[in-house]
Design a protein around this motif. Structure first.
Motif, PDB file in Angstrom:
ATOM      1  N   THR A  68     -46.927  12.580  -8.753  1.00 51.11           N
ATOM      2  CA  THR A  68     -45.578  12.037  -8.784  1.00 51.11           C
ATOM      3  C   THR A  68     -45.607  10.510  -8.797  1.00 51.11           C
ATOM      4  N   ALA A  69     -44.650   9.927  -9.471  1.00 55.08           N
ATOM      5  CA  ALA A  69     -44.515   8.468  -9.509  1.00 55.08           C
ATOM      6  C   ALA A  69     -43.445   7.994  -8.538  1.00 55.08           C
ATOM      7  N   VAL A  70     -42.703   8.927  -7.949  1.00 50.65           N
ATOM      8  CA  VAL A  70     -41.602   8.574  -7.040  1.00 50.65           C
ATOM      9  C   VAL A  70     -41.707   9.384  -5.756  1.00 50.65           C
ATOM     10  N   SER A  71     -41.386   8.738  -4.635  1.00 48.25           N
ATOM     11  CA  SER A  71     -41.411   9.421  -3.350  1.00 48.25           C
ATOM     12  C   SER A  71     -40.679   8.585  -2.318  1.00 48.25           C
ATOM     13  N   SER A  72     -40.052   9.276  -1.362  1.00 43.18           N
ATOM     14  CA  SER A  72     -39.439   8.572  -0.233  1.00 43.18           C
ATOM     15  C   SER A  72     -40.311   8.703   1.011  1.00 43.18           C
ATOM     16  N   ALA A  73     -41.488   9.304   0.878  1.00 45.40           N
ATOM     17  CA  ALA A  73     -42.400   9.467   2.014  1.00 45.40           C
ATOM     18  C   ALA A  73     -42.982   8.120   2.437  1.00 45.40           C
ATOM     19  N   GLN A  74     -43.350   8.033   3.694  1.00 43.58           N
ATOM     20  CA  GLN A  74     -43.931   6.805   4.230  1.00 43.58           C
ATOM     21  C   GLN A  74     -45.413   6.666   3.879  1.00 43.58           C
ATOM     22  N   LYS A  75     -46.089   7.774   3.651  1.00 40.78           N
ATOM     23  CA  LYS A  75     -47.517   7.751   3.327  1.00 40.78           C
ATOM     24  C   LYS A  75     -47.723   7.473   1.841  1.00 40.78           C
ATOM     25  N   PRO A  76     -48.883   6.948   1.460  1.00 38.23           N
ATOM     26  CA  PRO A  76     -49.173   6.717   0.040  1.00 38.23           C
ATOM     27  C   PRO A  76     -49.168   8.023  -0.756  1.00 38.23           C
ATOM     28  N   ILE A  77     -48.643   7.966  -1.961  1.00 40.56           N
ATOM     29  CA  ILE A  77     -48.585   9.131  -2.847  1.00 40.56           C
ATOM     30  C   ILE A  77     -49.996   9.562  -3.228  1.00 40.56           C
ATOM     31  N   GLN A  78     -50.207  10.879  -3.247  1.00 38.98           N
ATOM     32  CA  GLN A  78     -51.485  11.442  -3.685  1.00 38.98           C
ATOM     33  C   GLN A  78     -51.210  12.617  -4.621  1.00 38.98           C
ATOM     34  N   PRO A  79     -52.128  12.916  -5.536  1.00 35.90           N
ATOM     35  CA  PRO A  79     -51.961  14.105  -6.382  1.00 35.90           C
ATOM     36  C   PRO A  79     -51.811  15.347  -5.502  1.00 35.90           C
ATOM     37  N   SER A  80     -50.946  16.273  -5.935  1.00 38.73           N
ATOM     38  CA  SER A  80     -50.634  17.451  -5.140  1.00 38.73           C
ATOM     39  C   SER A  80     -50.827  18.722  -5.951  1.00 38.73           C
ATOM     40  N   PRO A  81     -51.290  19.798  -5.288  1.00 38.99           N
ATOM     41  CA  PRO A  81     -51.545  21.045  -6.007  1.00 38.99           C
ATOM     42  C   PRO A  81     -50.254  21.716  -6.468  1.00 38.99           C
ATOM     43  N   LEU A  82     -50.331  22.365  -7.618  1.00 42.99           N
ATOM     44  CA  LEU A  82     -49.216  23.166  -8.116  1.00 42.99           C
ATOM     45  C   LEU A  82     -49.721  24.534  -8.522  1.00 42.99           C
ATOM     46  N   VAL A  83     -48.833  25.519  -8.417  1.00 48.32           N
ATOM     47  CA  VAL A  83     -49.135  26.879  -8.846  1.00 48.32           C
ATOM     48  C   VAL A  83     -47.885  27.420  -9.526  1.00 48.32           C
ATOM     49  N   GLY A  84     -48.091  28.113 -10.665  1.00 48.74           N
ATOM     50  CA  GLY A  84     -46.922  28.569 -11.400  1.00 48.74           C
ATOM     51  C   GLY A  84     -47.173  29.787 -12.258  1.00 48.74           C
ATOM     52  N   SER A  85     -46.107  30.153 -12.948  1.00 45.44           N
ATOM     53  CA  SER A  85     -46.139  31.304 -13.836  1.00 45.44           C
ATOM     54  C   SER A  85     -45.292  31.015 -15.070  1.00 45.44           C
ATOM     55  N   GLN A  86     -45.786  31.460 -16.196  1.00 43.59           N
ATOM     56  CA  GLN A  86     -45.124  31.258 -17.486  1.00 43.59           C
ATOM     57  C   GLN A  86     -44.796  32.613 -18.083  1.00 43.59           C
ATOM     58  N   HIS A  87     -43.592  32.739 -18.623  1.00 47.77           N
ATOM     59  CA  HIS A  87     -43.213  33.950 -19.354  1.00 47.77           C
ATOM     60  C   HIS A  87     -43.785  33.811 -20.756  1.00 47.77           C
ATOM     61  N   LEU A  88     -44.632  34.724 -21.159  1.00 49.65           N
ATOM     62  CA  LEU A  88     -45.295  34.640 -22.463  1.00 49.65           C
ATOM     63  C   LEU A  88     -44.418  35.294 -23.526  1.00 49.65           C
ATOM     64  N   ASP A  89     -43.725  34.485 -24.316  1.00 49.51           N
ATOM     65  CA  ASP A  89     -42.826  34.964 -25.360  1.00 49.51           C
ATOM     66  C   ASP A  89     -43.508  34.979 -26.715  1.00 49.51           C
ATOM     67  N   GLU A  90     -43.043  35.859 -27.588  1.00 48.92           N
ATOM     68  CA  GLU A  90     -43.571  35.906 -28.948  1.00 48.92           C
ATOM     69  C   GLU A  90     -43.190  34.666 -29.742  1.00 48.92           C
ATOM     70  N   ASP A  91     -41.989  34.096 -29.478  1.00 48.84           N
ATOM     71  CA  ASP A  91     -41.562  32.923 -30.250  1.00 48.84           C
ATOM     72  C   ASP A  91     -42.160  31.627 -29.703  1.00 48.84           C
ATOM     73  N   GLY A  92     -42.857  31.704 -28.558  1.00 55.55           N
ATOM     74  CA  GLY A  92     -43.567  30.544 -28.042  1.00 55.55           C
ATOM     75  C   GLY A  92     -42.731  29.571 -27.240  1.00 55.55           C
ATOM     76  N   GLN A  93     -41.429  29.729 -27.182  1.00 58.74           N
ATOM     77  CA  GLN A  93     -40.576  28.806 -26.429  1.00 58.74           C
ATOM     78  C   GLN A  93     -40.315  29.412 -25.050  1.00 58.74           C
ATOM     79  N   CYS A  94     -41.359  29.380 -24.231  1.00 51.32           N
ATOM     80  CA  CYS A  94     -41.411  30.123 -22.984  1.00 51.32           C
ATOM     81  C   CYS A  94     -40.624  29.483 -21.853  1.00 51.32           C
TER      82      CYS A  94
END
Length: 112
Positions: free
Chosen positions: A33-59
């Motif tokens: 993230t490039a923006v934060s209201s936290a007092q500590k220095p910004i650090q890269p953060s883990p993400l986990v997600g899921s994508q709907h796999l469509d035939e037309d590709g616009q998932c």
């Protein structure tokens, strides 16, 4: 065909890297993230997600970012990938951020 794998950047300069999407549409990565209201220095953060796999590709997709390295908050993003002219891909997303509050009466101000 939209492929979420790789680096993405938003209008504010935040970046995320999505690892390979598996055959079920699941993925992991890191959010810088490039923006934060936290007092500590910004650090890269883990993400986990899921994508709907469509035939037309616009998932559609969704992912959660745990800001545990520098903040007591969690964000969720939902969106859709669009293939646009010239072969570019654009992610349109909405998000909610939940910050930790000290008591139930403060719950009203915890979600942005």
């Amino acid at each position: 065909q939209c492929d979420l794998t790789g680096w993405w950047e938003n209008d504010l300069g935040s970046r995320m890297q999505v690892s390979a999407v598996d055959s079920q549409g699941n993925f992991t990565g890191e959010y810088h993230t490039a923006v934060s209201s936290a007092q500590k220095p910004i650090q890269p953060s883990p993400l986990v997600g899921s994508q709907h796999l469509d035939e037309d590709g616009q998932c559609t997709f969704g992912f959660t970012v745990n800001w545990k390295k520098f903040s007591d908050s969690t964000a969720v993003f939902v969106g859709q990938c669009f293939a646009v002219d010239g072969g570019d891909e654009v992610l349109q997303t909405s998000w909610l951020l939940r910050e930790k509050v000290d008591s139930l009466p403060d719950d009203w101000k915890a979600t942005r």
